[in-house]
Scaffold this motif. Structure first.
Motif, PDB file in Angstrom:
ATOM      1  N   ILE A   1       3.307  -1.584   4.244  1.00 22.05           N
ATOM      2  CA  ILE A   1       2.420  -0.458   4.492  1.00 22.05           C
ATOM      3  C   ILE A   1       3.315   0.777   4.578  1.00 22.05           C
ATOM      4  O   ILE A   1       4.148   0.890   5.490  1.00 22.05           O
ATOM      5  N   ALA A   2       3.177   1.707   3.651  1.00 22.75           N
ATOM      6  CA  ALA A   2       4.070   2.865   3.574  1.00 22.75           C
ATOM      7  C   ALA A   2       3.632   3.966   4.540  1.00 22.75           C
ATOM      8  O   ALA A   2       2.676   3.816   5.320  1.00 22.75           O
ATOM      9  N   ASP A   3       4.313   5.111   4.503  1.00 25.14           N
ATOM     10  CA  ASP A   3       4.001   6.244   5.382  1.00 25.14           C
ATOM     11  C   ASP A   3       2.614   6.815   5.088  1.00 25.14           C
ATOM     12  O   ASP A   3       2.177   6.859   3.929  1.00 25.14           O
ATOM     13  N   ASP A   4       1.929   7.266   6.149  1.00 27.76           N
ATOM     14  CA  ASP A   4       0.716   8.096   6.020  1.00 27.76           C
ATOM     15  C   ASP A   4      -0.391   7.447   5.204  1.00 27.76           C
ATOM     16  O   ASP A   4      -1.205   8.143   4.587  1.00 27.76           O
ATOM     17  N   VAL A   5      -0.470   6.139   5.207  1.00 28.60           N
ATOM     18  CA  VAL A   5      -1.431   5.440   4.337  1.00 28.60           C
ATOM     19  C   VAL A   5      -2.867   5.889   4.592  1.00 28.60           C
ATOM     20  O   VAL A   5      -3.639   6.108   3.661  1.00 28.60           O
ATOM     21  N   PHE A   6      -3.253   6.035   5.851  1.00 22.09           N
ATOM     22  CA  PHE A   6      -4.634   6.418   6.182  1.00 22.09           C
ATOM     23  C   PHE A   6      -4.714   7.836   6.752  1.00 22.09           C
ATOM     24  O   PHE A   6      -5.716   8.197   7.377  1.00 22.09           O
ATOM     25  N   PHE A   7      -3.699   8.634   6.524  1.00 18.76           N
ATOM     26  CA  PHE A   7      -3.619   9.958   7.140  1.00 18.76           C
ATOM     27  C   PHE A   7      -4.894  10.778   6.925  1.00 18.76           C
ATOM     28  O   PHE A   7      -5.360  10.965   5.802  1.00 18.76           O
ATOM     29  N   ALA A   8      -5.473  11.241   8.036  1.00 22.50           N
ATOM     30  CA  ALA A   8      -6.633  12.143   8.016  1.00 22.50           C
ATOM     31  C   ALA A   8      -7.838  11.570   7.279  1.00 22.50           C
ATOM     32  O   ALA A   8      -8.618  12.317   6.685  1.00 22.50           O
TER      33      ALA A   8
ATOM     34  N   VAL B   1       0.869  -1.172   0.000  1.00 24.88           N
ATOM     35  CA  VAL B   1       0.000   0.000   0.000  1.00 24.88           C
ATOM     36  C   VAL B   1       0.907   1.223   0.000  1.00 24.88           C
ATOM     37  O   VAL B   1       1.725   1.401   0.912  1.00 24.88           O
ATOM     38  N   LEU B   2       0.790   2.052  -1.026  1.00 26.59           N
ATOM     39  CA  LEU B   2       1.685   3.197  -1.185  1.00 26.59           C
ATOM     40  C   LEU B   2       1.293   4.357  -0.265  1.00 26.59           C
ATOM     41  O   LEU B   2       0.167   4.435   0.228  1.00 26.59           O
ATOM     42  N   SER B   3       2.229   5.255  -0.056  1.00 30.17           N
ATOM     43  CA  SER B   3       2.015   6.405   0.832  1.00 30.17           C
ATOM     44  C   SER B   3       0.761   7.188   0.449  1.00 30.17           C
ATOM     45  O   SER B   3       0.515   7.422  -0.739  1.00 30.17           O
ATOM     46  N   TYR B   4      -0.021   7.569   1.455  1.00 30.01           N
ATOM     47  CA  TYR B   4      -1.225   8.388   1.301  1.00 30.01           C
ATOM     48  C   TYR B   4      -2.325   7.701   0.496  1.00 30.01           C
ATOM     49  O   TYR B   4      -3.269   8.365   0.048  1.00 30.01           O
ATOM     50  N   ALA B   5      -2.265   6.398   0.325  1.00 30.59           N
ATOM     51  CA  ALA B   5      -3.235   5.712  -0.531  1.00 30.59           C
ATOM     52  C   ALA B   5      -4.683   6.015  -0.136  1.00 30.59           C
ATOM     53  O   ALA B   5      -5.529   6.283  -0.994  1.00 30.59           O
ATOM     54  N   PHE B   6      -4.990   5.956   1.155  1.00 32.71           N
ATOM     55  CA  PHE B   6      -6.361   6.194   1.613  1.00 32.71           C
ATOM     56  C   PHE B   6      -6.492   7.530   2.352  1.00 32.71           C
ATOM     57  O   PHE B   6      -7.529   7.812   2.960  1.00 32.71           O
ATOM     58  N   SER B   7      -5.467   8.349   2.297  1.00 40.17           N
ATOM     59  CA  SER B   7      -5.464   9.586   3.076  1.00 40.17           C
ATOM     60  C   SER B   7      -6.529  10.566   2.584  1.00 40.17           C
ATOM     61  O   SER B   7      -6.830  10.634   1.391  1.00 40.17           O
ATOM     62  N   GLY B   8      -7.091  11.294   3.522  1.00 37.07           N
ATOM     63  CA  GLY B   8      -8.069  12.317   3.171  1.00 37.07           C
ATOM     64  C   GLY B   8      -9.383  11.803   2.634  1.00 37.07           C
ATOM     65  O   GLY B   8     -10.204  12.598   2.166  1.00 37.07           O
ATOM     66  N   SER B   9      -9.607  10.489   2.719  1.00 39.57           N
ATOM     67  CA  SER B   9     -10.867   9.914   2.221  1.00 39.57           C
ATOM     68  C   SER B   9     -11.930  10.054   3.307  1.00 39.57           C
ATOM     69  O   SER B   9     -12.176   9.133   4.095  1.00 39.57           O
TER      70      SER B   9
END
Length: 236
Positions: free
Chosen positions: A80-87, A57-65
């Motif tokens: 699991i990369a950085d910030d995957v689910f961020f925010a 899973v690349l960085s920020y993949a699900f972020s901001g969703s």
């Protein structure tokens, strides 16, 4: 370093999930407009007649969703990369595979609705900001595989009631539990963990009790990072 590898990859959306298709595997990536509802990722995807295992899973993949509610990731994912689910503010649950061997920083940071707690089996050190801002978590109980807790790992987990730190932990970094409001903190280490001052800043000190091994109470009270606790008791 990531860009040259991805330059030869195709980007494709399959059944609502966007992937980078590389030579031997597929990687989940961020998509325009984000993800919504309940997302279940398959173990393999087919593209141009060939099957590709989904392994990262690349960085920020699900972020901001903001309309994402839950995610199920399949067995076979290793990274699991950085910030995957961020925010991803409304994300409540994530089902993670047992196959993870690489885990980035701030994976769940800012997931204010997250109710599930997960750390991979291989992990011994909790990376920076892993659960920073996860204000819906109510309990933090770490396994005895964990040896260190990173900077802001659990900062702003404002509704946590109990924190349990195993005897295996030898280091706690800056602001690790900043602005949490537990009623009870348990630290099972007989030798006081190396702890950066400020690890427990902004706790409601009058409301929380620190429980430690009875023989170690005096040592915790003398430590500059732990003497912020006014109420210290022996673990029964």
């Amino acid at each position: 370093m990531l860009l040259p590898m991805l330059a030869h990859a195709d980007m494709v959306e399959i059944d609502g999930v966007k992937y980078f298709i590389l030579s031997d595997h597929a990687a989940i990536m961020k998509k325009d407009g984000g993800y919504t509802g309940d997302v279940v990722v398959p173990a393999t995807v087919k593209y141009q007649g060939k099957s590709y295992p989904v392994t990262e899973v690349l960085s920020y993949a699900f972020s901001g969703s903001d309309n994402l509610k839950s995610v199920v990731l399949p067995e076979g994912i290793t990274k699991i990369a950085d910030d995957v689910f961020f925010a991803a503010h409304n994300l409540e649950t994530v089902q993670m595979p047992s196959t993870i061997t690489s885990w980035g920083d701030a994976v769940f940071a800012g997931c204010t609705s997250l109710k599930t707690f997960f750390l991979p089996d291989f992990m011994t050190e909790i990376p920076r900001s892993t659960y920073d801002g996860c204000s819906s978590l109510t309990n933090i109980e770490l396994s005895d595989k964990i040896t260190s807790i990173g900077e802001k790992a659990f900062a702003f987990c404002e509704n946590v009631k109990t924190i349990k730190i195993p005897a295996s932990v030898t280091k706690i970094d800056e602001s690790a539990f900043w602005n949490c409001n537990p009623k009870e903190v348990y630290c099972y280490a007989e030798q006081v963990p190396e702890t950066v001052e400020g690890a427990f800043d902004l706790l409601d000190i009058e409301a929380v009790t620190l429980y430690v091994p009875a023989a170690s109470i005096a040592a915790y009270k003398k430590d500059d990072a732990w003497n912020v606790f006014e109420k210290v008791a022996g673990i029964k």
